[in-house]
Design an enzyme around this catalytic site. Structure first.
Site, short mmCIF file in Angstrom:
data_model
loop_
_atom_site.label_atom_id
_atom_site.label_comp_id
_atom_site.label_asym_id
_atom_site.label_seq_id
_atom_site.Cartn_x
_atom_site.Cartn_y
_atom_site.Cartn_z
N ARG A 50 -2.45 -5.34 -8.69
CA ARG A 50 -1.25 -6.09 -7.96
C ARG A 50 -1.24 -7.51 -9.46
O ARG A 50 -0.18 -7.91 -9.85
CB ARG A 50 -1.54 -6.82 -6.98
CG ARG A 50 -0.92 -6.20 -6.07
CD ARG A 50 -1.71 -6.36 -4.83
NE ARG A 50 -3.42 -7.24 -4.40
CZ ARG A 50 -4.35 -7.41 -3.88
NH1 ARG A 50 -3.43 -8.24 -2.47
NH2 ARG A 50 -5.12 -7.59 -3.65
N LYS A 89 -17.23 -5.66 7.05
CA LYS A 89 -16.43 -6.91 7.66
C LYS A 89 -15.96 -6.58 8.17
O LYS A 89 -16.14 -5.81 9.55
CB LYS A 89 -15.26 -5.43 6.81
CG LYS A 89 -14.09 -6.91 5.03
CD LYS A 89 -13.62 -6.46 4.96
CE LYS A 89 -12.70 -7.01 3.70
NZ LYS A 89 -11.45 -6.70 3.06
N SER A 144 -3.48 -7.83 2.57
CA SER A 144 -3.20 -8.00 4.18
C SER A 144 -3.43 -8.90 4.96
O SER A 144 -3.61 -9.52 6.33
CB SER A 144 -4.42 -7.04 4.92
OG SER A 144 -4.28 -5.53 4.20
N HIS A 170 0.72 -1.29 -0.26
CA HIS A 170 0.20 -0.08 -0.55
C HIS A 170 0.50 1.00 0.15
O HIS A 170 0.54 1.95 -0.64
CB HIS A 170 -0.36 0.27 1.45
CG HIS A 170 -2.27 -1.20 1.23
ND1 HIS A 170 -1.85 -2.07 2.31
CD2 HIS A 170 -3.08 -1.17 0.52
CE1 HIS A 170 -2.78 -2.71 2.61
NE2 HIS A 170 -3.92 -2.43 1.39
N1 COA Z 1 -0.57 -4.09 -1.63
C1 COA Z 1 -0.51 -4.81 -0.58
N2 COA Z 1 -2.63 -5.63 -0.94
C2 COA Z 1 -2.88 -4.57 -1.72
C3 COA Z 1 -2.76 -3.81 -1.70
C4 COA Z 1 -1.47 -3.50 -2.01
N3 COA Z 1 -0.98 -2.28 -3.14
N4 COA Z 1 -3.75 -3.25 -3.02
C5 COA Z 1 -4.35 -3.80 -2.45
N5 COA Z 1 -3.99 -5.24 -1.36
C6 COA Z 1 -5.18 -6.19 -0.91
C7 COA Z 1 -5.35 -5.51 0.64
O1 COA Z 1 -4.41 -5.66 1.65
C8 COA Z 1 -6.81 -5.84 1.33
O2 COA Z 1 -6.57 -7.82 1.27
P1 COA Z 1 -7.01 -8.64 1.83
O3 COA Z 1 -8.58 -8.78 1.63
O4 COA Z 1 -5.90 -9.82 2.30
O5 COA Z 1 -7.59 -7.45 3.42
C9 COA Z 1 -7.36 -6.60 -0.60
O6 COA Z 1 -6.50 -5.69 -1.27
C10 COA Z 1 -8.44 -5.67 -0.74
O7 COA Z 1 -8.85 -4.49 -0.93
P2 COA Z 1 -8.88 -2.63 -0.47
O8 COA Z 1 -7.74 -2.17 -1.69
O9 COA Z 1 -8.45 -2.09 0.88
O10 COA Z 1 -10.52 -2.71 -1.38
P3 COA Z 1 -11.53 -3.49 0.01
O11 COA Z 1 -12.18 -4.38 -1.16
O12 COA Z 1 -11.73 -4.38 0.92
O13 COA Z 1 -11.81 -2.10 -0.29
C11 COA Z 1 -13.05 0.08 -0.85
C12 COA Z 1 -12.13 -0.72 -1.19
C13 COA Z 1 -12.46 0.22 0.92
C14 COA Z 1 -13.04 0.88 -1.67
C15 COA Z 1 -14.73 -0.54 -1.04
O14 COA Z 1 -14.53 -1.48 -0.10
C16 COA Z 1 -15.51 0.40 0.59
O15 COA Z 1 -15.37 0.12 1.21
N6 COA Z 1 -16.73 1.29 -0.34
C17 COA Z 1 -17.29 1.66 0.65
C18 COA Z 1 -19.17 1.34 -0.68
C19 COA Z 1 -18.31 2.08 -2.12
O16 COA Z 1 -18.33 3.07 -2.32
N7 COA Z 1 -19.22 1.03 -3.04
C20 COA Z 1 -19.04 1.37 -4.39
C21 COA Z 1 -17.94 1.52 -5.66
S1 COA Z 1 -17.93 -0.72 -4.92
#
Ligand code: COA
Length: 162
Positions: free
Chosen positions: A90, A41, A128, A17
């Protein structure tokens, strides 16, 4: 002045990240890293803990702000007066989900452009979940998480601080 938001769950933030934020900060005037305060979550770390860990991990980048947001990403995009949503790609397996999210955000707000950045190849496998798993079995996470938060993560999963 182009402002980008980088939303994520950051549970916990990893070196992957930070790598993405460092890249974004070289392109945009300001990057706002946004911790999703989304109750659906089962977090390992509370919003306050994720916020504090993200802040400490990004403290070396001057044009970065950190905040949390409850609700839709596009609401935060609007409140930050942003022009871009940053997401990391990724591997090809990220694509379907990211594609869906980018189009959903654009449907909700036609101004919401998503730009994808690729982290360093050494972080393409990192997530993560991997960090949480390794930490809970006593695996070495030293090269996977930012130094300022390493002990906090270990303490959470093993009770150890060092
Ligand atoms: N390095 C390491 N890990 C990474 C990464 C990087 N560069 N990029 C993504 N990841 C991993 C994260 O660690 C996470 O791992 P995990 O599933 O093991 O915990 C996974 O990829 C996804 O994480 P993240 O990028 O945080 O996405 P998410 O889907 O959990 O959340 C939000 C994304 C926060 C934008 C979304 O879920 C949210 O809360 N949206 C609100 C509602 C909304 O607006 N909806 C409309 C759009 S769909």
């Amino acid at each position: 002045m182009p402002v980008a938001i980088y939303p994520g769950t950051f549970d916990p933030v990893t070196c992957g990240h930070v790598d993405i934020v460092e890249r974004a900060a070289r392109i945009f005037t300001k990057v706002v890293a946004v911790v999703a305060d989304n109750p659906s979550k089962n977090w390992a770390f509370s919003t306050e803990e994720r916020l504090s860990m993200l802040r400490d991990s990004l403290a070396h980048i001057p044009n970065v702000e950190v905040q949390s947001h409850k609700g839709l990403v596009v609401e935060c995009f609007d409140q930050c007066d942003a022009t871009v949503i940053i997401r990391g790609l990724r591997a090809i397996s990220d694509f379907d989900y990211e594609f869906q999210m980018a189009f959903t955000n654009r449907k909700l707000d036609a101004r919401a452009e998503t730009i994808f950045l690729m982290p360093s190849a050494k972080y393409t496998y990192l997530s993560s979940t991997i960090v949480r798993q390794l930490a809970s079995f006593g695996g070495d996470i030293r090269t996977l998480v930012p130094a300022p938060i390493h002990d906090r993560i270990l303490a959470r999963f093993t009770g150890a601080g060092k």
